[in-house]
Design an enzyme around this catalytic site. Sequence first.
Site, PDB file in Angstrom:
ATOM      1  N   HIS A 159       0.815  -1.225   0.000  1.00  0.00           N
ATOM      2  CA  HIS A 159       0.000   0.000   0.000  1.00  0.00           C
ATOM      3  C   HIS A 159       0.844   1.268   0.000  1.00  0.00           C
ATOM      4  CE1 HIS A 159      -4.088  -1.725   0.651  1.00  0.00           C
ATOM      5  NE2 HIS A 159      -3.346  -2.775   0.977  1.00  0.00           N
ATOM      6  N   ASP A 367       3.719   9.376  -1.233  1.00  0.00           N
ATOM      7  CA  ASP A 367       2.532   8.649  -0.791  1.00  0.00           C
ATOM      8  C   ASP A 367       2.278   7.477  -1.732  1.00  0.00           C
ATOM      9  OD1 ASP A 367       0.265   8.178   0.793  1.00  0.00           O
ATOM     10  OD2 ASP A 367      -0.244  10.308   0.830  1.00  0.00           O
TER      11      ASP A 367
HETATM   12  P1  ADQ Z   1      -2.919   6.305   4.662  1.00  0.00           P
HETATM   13  O1  ADQ Z   1      -1.528   6.824   4.731  1.00  0.00           O
HETATM   14  O2  ADQ Z   1      -3.610   6.083   5.952  1.00  0.00           O
HETATM   15  O3  ADQ Z   1      -2.977   4.969   3.804  1.00  0.00           O
HETATM   16  P2  ADQ Z   1      -4.832   7.785   2.783  1.00  0.00           P
HETATM   17  O4  ADQ Z   1      -4.902   6.954   1.564  1.00  0.00           O
HETATM   18  O5  ADQ Z   1      -4.614   9.239   2.529  1.00  0.00           O
HETATM   19  O6  ADQ Z   1      -3.724   7.423   3.804  1.00  0.00           O
HETATM   20  O7  ADQ Z   1      -6.202   7.708   3.648  1.00  0.00           O
HETATM   21  C1  ADQ Z   1      -6.844   6.513   3.929  1.00  0.00           C
HETATM   22  C2  ADQ Z   1      -8.216   6.799   4.557  1.00  0.00           C
HETATM   23  O8  ADQ Z   1      -8.098   7.421   5.830  1.00  0.00           O
HETATM   24  C3  ADQ Z   1      -9.101   7.717   3.710  1.00  0.00           C
HETATM   25  O9  ADQ Z   1     -10.353   7.093   3.549  1.00  0.00           O
HETATM   26  C4  ADQ Z   1      -9.229   9.002   4.535  1.00  0.00           C
HETATM   27  O10 ADQ Z   1     -10.485   9.642   4.421  1.00  0.00           O
HETATM   28  C5  ADQ Z   1      -9.005   8.522   5.952  1.00  0.00           C
HETATM   29  N1  ADQ Z   1      -8.392   9.588   6.775  1.00  0.00           N
HETATM   30  C6  ADQ Z   1      -7.161  10.125   6.643  1.00  0.00           C
HETATM   31  N2  ADQ Z   1      -6.957  11.090   7.561  1.00  0.00           N
HETATM   32  C7  ADQ Z   1      -8.082  11.189   8.294  1.00  0.00           C
HETATM   33  C8  ADQ Z   1      -8.511  12.024   9.403  1.00  0.00           C
HETATM   34  N3  ADQ Z   1      -7.713  12.960   9.899  1.00  0.00           N
HETATM   35  N4  ADQ Z   1      -9.741  11.823   9.893  1.00  0.00           N
HETATM   36  C9  ADQ Z   1     -10.555  10.878   9.358  1.00  0.00           C
HETATM   37  N5  ADQ Z   1     -10.222  10.070   8.337  1.00  0.00           N
HETATM   38  C10 ADQ Z   1      -9.007  10.215   7.803  1.00  0.00           C
HETATM   39  C11 ADQ Z   1      -2.059   4.039   3.190  1.00  0.00           C
HETATM   40  C12 ADQ Z   1      -1.018   4.668   2.245  1.00  0.00           C
HETATM   41  C13 ADQ Z   1      -1.732   5.462   1.155  1.00  0.00           C
HETATM   42  C14 ADQ Z   1      -2.709   4.550   0.411  1.00  0.00           C
HETATM   43  C15 ADQ Z   1      -3.629   3.841   1.391  1.00  0.00           C
HETATM   44  C16 ADQ Z   1      -4.514   2.810   0.697  1.00  0.00           C
HETATM   45  O11 ADQ Z   1      -0.141   5.517   2.970  1.00  0.00           O
HETATM   46  O12 ADQ Z   1      -0.774   5.978   0.243  1.00  0.00           O
HETATM   47  O13 ADQ Z   1      -3.509   5.351  -0.458  1.00  0.00           O
HETATM   48  O14 ADQ Z   1      -2.870   3.155   2.377  1.00  0.00           O
HETATM   49  O15 ADQ Z   1      -3.757   1.895  -0.052  1.00  0.00           O
END
Ligand code: ADQ
Length: 479
Positions: A159, A367
Amino acid sequence: MSTSRLVVVSNRLADPRKPAAGGLAVALGEALSKSGGLWFGWSGTVDEPGTPGECRLHTRQAGRVTLAEIGLSREDHDSYYLGYSNSVLWPVFHCRLDLADFESGAVAGYRRVNRMMARTLLPLLRDDDVIWVHDYHLIPLAAELRALGCRQRIGFFLHIPLPPPVILAAIPQHQWLMRSLFAYDLVGLQSETDMQHFDRYVLEEAQAERVGPHLYRAFGAVVRAQAFPIGIDVEEFERLGQAREAVETCDRMREEYARRRLLLGIDRLDYSKGLPQRVRAFRNMLQRYPETHSDATLIMIASPSRDSVNAYSDLRQELEGLCGATNGDYGELDWMPVRYIHRMVPRKRIPGLCRAACVGLVTPLRDGMNLVAKEYVVAQEPEDPGVLVLSRFAGAAEQLKEALLVNPYDTTGMADVIHRALHMPLEERQRRHRALVANIRAFDVHWWRASFLKALAEADTDTQVFRPPAISRAGSPAH
Ligand code: ADQ
């Protein structure tokens, strides 16, 4: 497609029926539910003090899905999770060698937990199961399973981004890690850039051969490796956007900030997300474009994450200092330029927040994909959509070409792009939004899951053709 039972393995598991689970858990839950599947992973609890390398298994039903959870001993949690996963692999894979701790010896705990998970999972498996392992915590899991005699199809999806070979090679155990990937039948990455890094690493460092489309032979094994850019559950997110909580959130924000235009960032508080760089660019815009004073408000929602890793508390201090200084220098009695909230927003409110913001700022330094970028676009009203400002270093940038792409290291350049986003004419916003939504809809999370599982079914045949009958594929990490 095959009717085999699906077994998902991830560091953390979620009950896919709960709304807080999010699109990924729901999408995996659907596939698991169809095949009466099994989800295996860490419950998130630490058994005090517990015994390293040992765990108790707890299984429960969530509809048609069996959730099989383990706890971790304190020592395993500290070395496997906080240590090797989040203080070596996470920083290096996000190109932050300066933050990596190679000296702690945590690799032993990482290997111990992967071995323990393999040992605990094995008796739960059936002969025709298809196993799908997720993320950087579990890179050696297939090798450990194979060493115990497991012959089922196993796929892996990373991921987070895969760094260029020269960065990857800074990990003392890089050869062991990359060799471990060859115990899988299929390795899925987020982007074509990640695929290029994989390709270069295995050709240059492991003398691999390309033996067919997406097929690599090295270490006496063959693996299929391919990019599968992850998407969101567009329909689920649209439904969420029409529900009461989202509508109320949007109305309340518009009322509260009636005289301002909102710029929004929603992230985990992580150094990969470029949060200080974003505040610096916003501040630079206020400095160089005085007409934006009292007009634009930046809302930064950064949820707590991995607080006990040092780099994260340093980041929190830096961000709080920057937000405070910007408000102190530019704020008025009736206008606070930056609203910083160190909390998780309830998922149901996210579409409403996104809709109320005329600019969505997704500006990570690095990311894997970044799903917030896709959520922001889908939450917009097509007649009057907001503008997505997206880092060129997010995996999403390969797909979302109609966003305004920025280099988050270039403060002045990013400030200019934010200013342009605030002033983009309606017709251009609509045109860009239409193209973005079409792309996000076509490559949603269901597409991602189905194409990965289809490739895994095919990879089995492909890789078996080349696989010699008995090779030890577990190996040991070099120190
Ligand atoms: P993450 O680094 O956690 O994921 P991201 O893909 O931006 O990041 O977000 C995942 C989910 O978390 C989204 O549905 C988002 O809405 C939610 N989220 C993020 N911050 C939040 C907050 N402050 N409050 C509530 N909800 C929040 C990892 C990798 C990413 C990759 C994903 C999926 O780092 O690059 O896209 O896995 O593979």
